[in-house]
Structure formats: C-alpha cells, structure tokens
Design a protein around this motif. Structure first.
Motif, PDB file in Angstrom:
ATOM      1  N   LYS A   8       0.739  -1.390  -0.359  1.00  0.00           N
ATOM      2  CA  LYS A   8      -0.021   0.269  -0.587  1.00  0.00           C
ATOM      3  C   LYS A   8       1.116   1.238  -0.113  1.00  0.00           C
ATOM      4  CE  LYS A   8      -3.993  -2.022   2.704  1.00  0.00           C
ATOM      5  NZ  LYS A   8      -4.635  -2.333   3.420  1.00  0.00           N
ATOM      6  N   CYS A   9       0.308   2.410  -0.620  1.00  0.00           N
ATOM      7  CA  CYS A   9       0.879   3.967  -0.653  1.00  0.00           C
ATOM      8  C   CYS A   9       1.543   4.291   0.926  1.00  0.00           C
ATOM      9  CB  CYS A   9       0.052   4.884  -1.633  1.00  0.00           C
ATOM     10  SG  CYS A   9       0.634   6.305  -1.350  1.00  0.00           S
ATOM     11  N   TYR A  10       2.904   4.465   1.235  1.00  0.00           N
ATOM     12  CA  TYR A  10       3.269   5.152   2.206  1.00  0.00           C
ATOM     13  C   TYR A  10       2.130   5.486   2.392  1.00  0.00           C
ATOM     14  CZ  TYR A  10       6.829   2.446   3.150  1.00  0.00           C
ATOM     15  OH  TYR A  10       8.440   1.000   3.419  1.00  0.00           O
ATOM     16  N   ILE A  11       1.439   7.295   2.054  1.00  0.00           N
ATOM     17  CA  ILE A  11       0.797   8.348   2.019  1.00  0.00           C
ATOM     18  C   ILE A  11      -0.294   7.934   2.760  1.00  0.00           C
ATOM     19  CG2 ILE A  11       0.385  10.404   1.623  1.00  0.00           C
ATOM     20  CD1 ILE A  11       3.044  10.671  -0.385  1.00  0.00           C
ATOM     21  N   CYS A  12      -0.976   7.471   1.370  1.00  0.00           N
ATOM     22  CA  CYS A  12      -2.536   7.372   1.476  1.00  0.00           C
ATOM     23  C   CYS A  12      -2.986   5.794   1.615  1.00  0.00           C
ATOM     24  CB  CYS A  12      -3.290   7.593   0.596  1.00  0.00           C
ATOM     25  SG  CYS A  12      -2.850   7.190  -0.981  1.00  0.00           S
ATOM     26  N   GLU A  13      -2.127   5.172   1.792  1.00  0.00           N
ATOM     27  CA  GLU A  13      -2.472   3.939   1.762  1.00  0.00           C
ATOM     28  C   GLU A  13      -3.706   2.965   0.934  1.00  0.00           C
ATOM     29  OE1 GLU A  13      -2.319   1.505   4.914  1.00  0.00           O
ATOM     30  OE2 GLU A  13      -0.215   2.889   5.616  1.00  0.00           O
ATOM     31  N   THR A  14      -3.136   3.096  -0.429  1.00  0.00           N
ATOM     32  CA  THR A  14      -3.767   3.143  -1.345  1.00  0.00           C
ATOM     33  C   THR A  14      -3.049   1.368  -1.345  1.00  0.00           C
ATOM     34  OG1 THR A  14      -4.813   4.858  -2.407  1.00  0.00           O
ATOM     35  CG2 THR A  14      -4.640   3.517  -3.976  1.00  0.00           C
ATOM     36  N   ILE A  23       4.613   4.462  -3.263  1.00  0.00           N
ATOM     37  CA  ILE A  23       3.877   5.350  -3.320  1.00  0.00           C
ATOM     38  C   ILE A  23       2.964   4.657  -4.461  1.00  0.00           C
ATOM     39  CG2 ILE A  23       4.862   7.218  -2.042  1.00  0.00           C
ATOM     40  CD1 ILE A  23       5.562   8.300  -4.092  1.00  0.00           C
ATOM     41  N   CYS A  24       1.568   5.226  -4.618  1.00  0.00           N
ATOM     42  CA  CYS A  24       0.737   5.469  -5.689  1.00  0.00           C
ATOM     43  C   CYS A  24       0.255   6.423  -6.561  1.00  0.00           C
ATOM     44  CB  CYS A  24      -0.805   5.837  -4.682  1.00  0.00           C
ATOM     45  SG  CYS A  24      -0.920   7.777  -4.833  1.00  0.00           S
ATOM     46  N   LYS A  25      -0.010   6.093  -7.708  1.00  0.00           N
ATOM     47  CA  LYS A  25       0.485   6.905  -9.174  1.00  0.00           C
ATOM     48  C   LYS A  25       0.355   7.914  -9.035  1.00  0.00           C
ATOM     49  CE  LYS A  25      -0.300   7.596 -13.388  1.00  0.00           C
ATOM     50  NZ  LYS A  25      -1.215   7.116 -15.373  1.00  0.00           N
ATOM     51  N   THR A  26      -1.081   8.697  -7.431  1.00  0.00           N
ATOM     52  CA  THR A  26      -1.429   9.776  -8.037  1.00  0.00           C
ATOM     53  C   THR A  26      -0.429  10.740  -7.321  1.00  0.00           C
ATOM     54  OG1 THR A  26      -3.930   9.354  -7.582  1.00  0.00           O
ATOM     55  CG2 THR A  26      -3.404  11.255  -6.754  1.00  0.00           C
ATOM     56  N   ASN A  56      12.619   8.019   4.670  1.00  0.00           N
ATOM     57  CA  ASN A  56      11.544   7.399   4.837  1.00  0.00           C
ATOM     58  C   ASN A  56      11.423   6.025   3.975  1.00  0.00           C
ATOM     59  OD1 ASN A  56       9.756   9.820   5.693  1.00  0.00           O
ATOM     60  ND2 ASN A  56      10.659   8.520   7.507  1.00  0.00           N
ATOM     61  N   ILE A  57      11.721   6.072   2.682  1.00  0.00           N
ATOM     62  CA  ILE A  57      11.727   4.556   1.766  1.00  0.00           C
ATOM     63  C   ILE A  57      12.821   4.178   1.862  1.00  0.00           C
ATOM     64  CG2 ILE A  57      11.826   4.053   0.205  1.00  0.00           C
ATOM     65  CD1 ILE A  57       9.128   4.678   0.493  1.00  0.00           C
ATOM     66  N   CYS A  58      13.892   4.717   2.152  1.00  0.00           N
ATOM     67  CA  CYS A  58      15.172   3.904   1.578  1.00  0.00           C
ATOM     68  C   CYS A  58      16.472   4.326   2.898  1.00  0.00           C
ATOM     69  CB  CYS A  58      16.439   4.650   0.488  1.00  0.00           C
ATOM     70  SG  CYS A  58      17.119   6.229   1.137  1.00  0.00           S
ATOM     71  N   ILE A  67      12.099  15.373  -0.402  1.00  0.00           N
ATOM     72  CA  ILE A  67      10.905  16.092  -0.764  1.00  0.00           C
ATOM     73  C   ILE A  67      10.067  16.560   1.368  1.00  0.00           C
ATOM     74  CG2 ILE A  67       8.695  16.295  -1.534  1.00  0.00           C
ATOM     75  CD1 ILE A  67      10.723  14.523  -3.868  1.00  0.00           C
ATOM     76  N   ASN A  68       9.727  17.134   1.305  1.00  0.00           N
ATOM     77  CA  ASN A  68       9.190  17.321   2.852  1.00  0.00           C
ATOM     78  C   ASN A  68       7.591  17.559   2.536  1.00  0.00           C
ATOM     79  OD1 ASN A  68       8.316  17.612   5.104  1.00  0.00           O
ATOM     80  ND2 ASN A  68       9.069  19.826   5.722  1.00  0.00           N
ATOM     81  N   TYR A  69       7.482  16.240   2.235  1.00  0.00           N
ATOM     82  CA  TYR A  69       5.152  16.408   1.900  1.00  0.00           C
ATOM     83  C   TYR A  69       4.511  16.752   3.075  1.00  0.00           C
ATOM     84  CZ  TYR A  69       1.054  14.665   0.120  1.00  0.00           C
ATOM     85  OH  TYR A  69      -0.343  14.534  -0.621  1.00  0.00           O
ATOM     86  N   PRO A  70       3.415  17.422   2.507  1.00  0.00           N
ATOM     87  CA  PRO A  70       3.322  18.267   4.329  1.00  0.00           C
ATOM     88  C   PRO A  70       2.342  17.477   5.053  1.00  0.00           C
ATOM     89  CG  PRO A  70       2.723  19.430   1.612  1.00  0.00           C
ATOM     90  CD  PRO A  70       3.495  17.731   1.521  1.00  0.00           C
ATOM     91  N   ASN A  71       2.901  16.537   5.866  1.00  0.00           N
ATOM     92  CA  ASN A  71       2.137  15.567   6.814  1.00  0.00           C
ATOM     93  C   ASN A  71       3.632  15.202   7.963  1.00  0.00           C
ATOM     94  OD1 ASN A  71       3.204  13.819   5.394  1.00  0.00           O
ATOM     95  ND2 ASN A  71       0.817  12.755   5.063  1.00  0.00           N
ATOM     96  N   TRP A  72       4.448  14.104   6.888  1.00  0.00           N
ATOM     97  CA  TRP A  72       5.500  13.553   7.875  1.00  0.00           C
ATOM     98  C   TRP A  72       6.647  13.739   6.931  1.00  0.00           C
ATOM     99  CZ3 TRP A  72       6.560   8.764   7.896  1.00  0.00           C
ATOM    100  CH2 TRP A  72       5.479   7.896   7.345  1.00  0.00           C
ATOM    101  N   PHE A  73       6.193  13.113   6.049  1.00  0.00           N
ATOM    102  CA  PHE A  73       6.899  12.212   5.234  1.00  0.00           C
ATOM    103  C   PHE A  73       7.911  12.974   3.922  1.00  0.00           C
ATOM    104  CE2 PHE A  73       6.779   9.928   0.993  1.00  0.00           C
ATOM    105  CZ  PHE A  73       7.154   8.255   1.532  1.00  0.00           C
ATOM    106  N   TYR A  74       9.577  12.058   4.785  1.00  0.00           N
ATOM    107  CA  TYR A  74      10.084  12.509   3.562  1.00  0.00           C
ATOM    108  C   TYR A  74      10.495  11.700   2.753  1.00  0.00           C
ATOM    109  CZ  TYR A  74      11.593  15.806   7.676  1.00  0.00           C
ATOM    110  OH  TYR A  74      11.166  16.472   8.645  1.00  0.00           O
TER     111      TYR A  74
END
Length: 90
Positions: A8-14, A23-26, A56-58, A67-74
C-alpha cells in the motif's frame, strides 16, 4: 540495499499497482511536480539534508534532495524517480 516491500502507498494506504514502488501514482505525480517546481510548497525541498531528514523509504540522506511532504513524510529524489519511471510519468 534491502527495502521492505509494502503493498500500500506509504502516504494514503491505497493499494499499489506495481511491486517495487512505495507510493501510488497520484502521490508520485504530486511529489514529482513538487520536485520539479510545478507545485510550490514552502520548505518542501531540503537540499543537503541532515540525518534527521532522511528518506522514509531508503533511509538515506547524503547526496539527496528530500521532498518534505506536508504531513510527516520525507522521500528522496532517487526513490521518487523509481516510482516516476515505473508509472511512466513525464
């Protein structure tokens, strides 16, 4: 480099369409636009990051743009690029 494969996508669980992406395509498209400057978000890109801003991946931070995604995800530019290539985003 051993990387835990998530279904599942690390960000949205899709549910992911492919293996080997995190991460998902979106979200791949959105993060790609942030990295390329098409979407401007204050403090979204961290150049020459310290360890506390590691991907957060590697888990890496050296020689990367984070890329500091606006919640907590790097996510680093290298891990994002693998998703961009897999989804064939241009």
């Amino acid at each position: 480099m051993d990387i835990y494969i998530k279904e599942k996508c690390y960000i949205c669980e899709t549910k992911l369409d492919f293996t080997g992406v995190f991460i998902c395509k979106t979200h791949t498209e959105k993060l790609h636009k942030i990295l390329s400057g098409e979407i401007a978000i204050t403090n979204a890109l961290i150049y020459n990051p310290e360890f506390r801003h590691h991907c957060n991946i590697c888990g890496e931070h050296e020689n990367r743009v984070i890329i500091n995604y606006p919640n907590w995800f790097y996510m680093c530019n290298i891990c994002l690029e693998s998703s961009v290539n897999r989804y064939m985003i241009r």
